[in-house]
Design a protein around this motif. Structure first.
Motif, PDB file in Angstrom:
ATOM      1  N   ILE A 188       0.912  -1.031   0.125  1.00 28.44           N
ATOM      2  CA  ILE A 188       0.076  -0.056  -0.026  1.00 28.44           C
ATOM      3  C   ILE A 188       0.974   1.301  -0.075  1.00 28.44           C
ATOM      4  O   ILE A 188       1.680   1.428   0.928  1.00 28.44           O
ATOM      5  N   THR A 189       0.803   2.142  -0.820  1.00 26.99           N
ATOM      6  CA  THR A 189       1.569   3.428  -1.025  1.00 26.99           C
ATOM      7  C   THR A 189       0.795   4.474  -0.344  1.00 26.99           C
ATOM      8  O   THR A 189      -0.705   4.354  -0.446  1.00 26.99           O
ATOM      9  N   GLY A 190       1.254   5.457   0.392  1.00 26.61           N
ATOM     10  CA  GLY A 190       0.682   6.370   1.110  1.00 26.61           C
ATOM     11  C   GLY A 190      -0.072   6.006   2.356  1.00 26.61           C
ATOM     12  O   GLY A 190      -1.082   6.062   2.642  1.00 26.61           O
ATOM     13  N   ALA A 191       0.796   4.862   2.816  1.00 28.04           N
ATOM     14  CA  ALA A 191       0.210   4.327   4.194  1.00 28.04           C
ATOM     15  C   ALA A 191       0.087   4.901   5.399  1.00 28.04           C
ATOM     16  O   ALA A 191      -0.196   4.446   6.509  1.00 28.04           O
ATOM     17  N   SER A 192       0.992   6.066   5.443  1.00 32.57           N
ATOM     18  CA  SER A 192       1.191   6.576   6.714  1.00 32.57           C
ATOM     19  C   SER A 192       0.005   7.591   7.193  1.00 32.57           C
ATOM     20  O   SER A 192      -0.235   7.911   8.708  1.00 32.57           O
ATOM     21  N   ARG A 193      -1.014   7.791   6.218  1.00 33.15           N
ATOM     22  CA  ARG A 193      -2.038   9.066   6.659  1.00 33.15           C
ATOM     23  C   ARG A 193      -3.323   8.622   5.956  1.00 33.15           C
ATOM     24  O   ARG A 193      -3.061   7.644   4.986  1.00 33.15           O
ATOM     25  N   GLY A 194      -4.230   9.057   6.289  1.00 27.57           N
ATOM     26  CA  GLY A 194      -5.582   9.001   5.397  1.00 27.57           C
ATOM     27  C   GLY A 194      -6.086   7.655   4.964  1.00 27.57           C
ATOM     28  O   GLY A 194      -6.013   6.763   5.763  1.00 27.57           O
ATOM     29  N   ARG A 236      -3.646   4.777   5.476  1.00 27.07           N
ATOM     30  CA  ARG A 236      -3.540   4.212   6.821  1.00 27.07           C
ATOM     31  C   ARG A 236      -4.762   3.088   7.216  1.00 27.07           C
ATOM     32  O   ARG A 236      -4.340   2.053   7.624  1.00 27.07           O
ATOM     33  N   LYS A 237      -5.706   3.691   6.659  1.00 27.75           N
ATOM     34  CA  LYS A 237      -7.163   2.932   7.065  1.00 27.75           C
ATOM     35  C   LYS A 237      -6.907   1.540   6.341  1.00 27.75           C
ATOM     36  O   LYS A 237      -7.276   0.469   6.961  1.00 27.75           O
ATOM     37  N   LEU A 238      -6.518   1.721   4.945  1.00 25.63           N
ATOM     38  CA  LEU A 238      -6.430   0.520   4.135  1.00 25.63           C
ATOM     39  C   LEU A 238      -5.043  -0.613   4.826  1.00 25.63           C
ATOM     40  O   LEU A 238      -5.479  -1.844   5.045  1.00 25.63           O
ATOM     41  N   ALA A 239      -4.378  -0.126   5.204  1.00 21.02           N
ATOM     42  CA  ALA A 239      -3.228  -0.700   5.938  1.00 21.02           C
ATOM     43  C   ALA A 239      -3.718  -1.335   7.055  1.00 21.02           C
ATOM     44  O   ALA A 239      -3.315  -2.605   7.290  1.00 21.02           O
ATOM     45  N   ARG A 240      -4.262  -0.739   7.903  1.00 19.82           N
ATOM     46  CA  ARG A 240      -4.809  -1.244   9.163  1.00 19.82           C
ATOM     47  C   ARG A 240      -5.835  -2.468   8.941  1.00 19.82           C
ATOM     48  O   ARG A 240      -5.818  -3.460   9.721  1.00 19.82           O
ATOM     49  N   ASN A 286      -3.142 -10.150   6.712  1.00 18.26           N
ATOM     50  CA  ASN A 286      -1.935 -10.372   5.560  1.00 18.26           C
ATOM     51  C   ASN A 286      -0.685  -9.370   5.889  1.00 18.26           C
ATOM     52  O   ASN A 286      -0.761  -8.694   6.791  1.00 18.26           O
ATOM     53  N   LYS A 287       0.335  -9.978   5.107  1.00 17.71           N
ATOM     54  CA  LYS A 287       1.779  -9.064   5.359  1.00 17.71           C
ATOM     55  C   LYS A 287       1.498  -7.894   4.580  1.00 17.71           C
ATOM     56  O   LYS A 287       1.059  -7.858   3.197  1.00 17.71           O
ATOM     57  N   VAL A 288       1.683  -6.719   4.957  1.00 18.70           N
ATOM     58  CA  VAL A 288       1.698  -5.293   4.451  1.00 18.70           C
ATOM     59  C   VAL A 288       2.722  -4.527   4.448  1.00 18.70           C
ATOM     60  O   VAL A 288       3.139  -4.350   5.506  1.00 18.70           O
ATOM     61  N   PHE A 289       3.116  -4.318   3.112  1.00 16.81           N
ATOM     62  CA  PHE A 289       4.598  -3.533   3.027  1.00 16.81           C
ATOM     63  C   PHE A 289       3.639  -2.163   2.706  1.00 16.81           C
ATOM     64  O   PHE A 289       2.997  -1.745   1.957  1.00 16.81           O
ATOM     65  N   ALA A 290       4.090  -1.184   3.807  1.00 20.21           N
ATOM     66  CA  ALA A 290       3.496   0.204   3.931  1.00 20.21           C
ATOM     67  C   ALA A 290       4.428   1.204   3.377  1.00 20.21           C
ATOM     68  O   ALA A 290       5.478   1.171   3.961  1.00 20.21           O
ATOM     69  N   ILE A 291       4.045   1.698   2.392  1.00 22.51           N
ATOM     70  CA  ILE A 291       5.185   2.814   1.730  1.00 22.51           C
ATOM     71  C   ILE A 291       4.796   4.182   1.948  1.00 22.51           C
ATOM     72  O   ILE A 291       3.610   4.536   1.751  1.00 22.51           O
TER      73      ILE A 291
END
Ligand SMILES: NC(=O)c1ccc[n+]([C@@H]2O[C@H](COP(=O)([O-])OP(=O)(O)OC[C@H]3O[C@@H](n4cnc5c(N)ncnc54)[C@H](OP(=O)(O)O)[C@@H]3O)[C@@H](O)[C@H]2O)c1
Length: 237
Positions: free
Chosen positions: A5-11, A14-18, A24-29
């Motif tokens: 997921i790109t842009g995983a730090s906010r907005g 971040r919701k999608l990453a959570r 699943n294993k999530v590579f958060a960029i």
């Protein structure tokens, strides 16, 4: 599943990453290492990757194994203004919103093709439907993304790779906090993320929402160009 997921730090990201990190294993960029590490503290399935997507060489160096789902979500907008954007700002926006996507996928799609599986999701925008004179770079980058998504979907269909293009309207995040105008059909972040997740699970080829806003914009596009331009010029004055 292995998810990027790109842009995983906010907005929205971040919701999608959570959500995806629950199973699943999530590579958060993203660029903000602190925020990514906070996410990792919440859930060990998150793997922070600090990367500035405006640095295309940096993006092209990223390597991943056996990715099942990639959500190209990161994006920026410039403050709305009827001004001609300086080239440097225009280039940076296109690098983040558009070119970094191809740079990232360059090392992911060949493996998906070999494995004959994978999902690629783009977060475009309803702003792609209207060529706004006050957000020229943003509208143009998202319209380019729509075209890219459709081409890629049909190019990769024979490899069983699904390409999903999502066009949200206004959702309450940092991205729109700077907007000082009335935003119709403004949606809560939880609701927006829920709709995006649902569209991904249902493998909708294209999903634009809220529907009423989408249809209004589509109808506007059916007007004769002279009338469209007259209305749009009012926003540029
Ligand atoms: N909110 C809306 O109303 C709306 C509507 C339609 C479409 N969208 C689209 O939805 C997507 C997500 O938007 P949002 O509303 O969630 O925005 P947001 O809250 O501002 O978050 C943007 C994300 O993108 C990342 N990002 C920005 N510049 C980056 C860079 N140079 N390198 C790496 N990551 C970068 C940010 O992380 P760092 O700052 O840590 O790098 C952040 O995680 C965008 O593509 C946006 O165009 C949003």
């Amino acid at each position: 599943m292995n998810v990027i997921i790109t842009g995983a730090s906010r907005g929205i990201g971040r919701k999608l990453a959570r959500y995806y990190a629950k199973k699943n294993k999530v590579f958060a960029i993203a660029r903000d290492e602190k925020k990514l590490n906070e996410l990792k503290k919440e859930n060990e399935n998150i793997i922070p990757i600090v990367c500035d997507l405006s640095n295309i060489n940096e993006v092209r160096k990223l390597r991943f194994d056996e990715i099942d789902l990639v959500i190209c979500n990161a994006g920026i907008s410039l403050p709305h203004a009827p001004d001609f954007t300086p080239y440097e700002e225009f280039e940076k926006l296109f690098q983040i919103n558009f070119l970094s996507i191809h740079a990232l996928l360059e090392n992911i799609v060949p493996d998906m093709q070999k494995r004959k599986r994978g999902k690629i999701v783009f977060i475009s925008s309803l702003a792609s439907i209207i060529a706004s004179p006050t957000s020229l770079p943003y509208s143009a980058s998202k319209r380019a993304l729509n075209s890219y998504a459709q081409s890629l979907r049909n190019m990769l269909a024979k490899y069983n790779i699904k390409v999903i293009n999502i066009m949200p309207g206004f959702i309450k995040t940092d991205l729109i906090a700077k907007n000082d105008f009335y935003m119709p059909f403004l949606m809560d972040l939880n609701e927006g993320a829920k709709r995006i997740i649902d569209a991904i699970e249902k493998e909708k080829k294209e999903y634009a929402f809220p529907k009423r806003f989408y249809y209004i914009l589509k109808m506007f596009n059916l007007l004769p160009l002279n009338i469209q331009d007259k209305i749009l010029q009012k926003f540029a004055n």
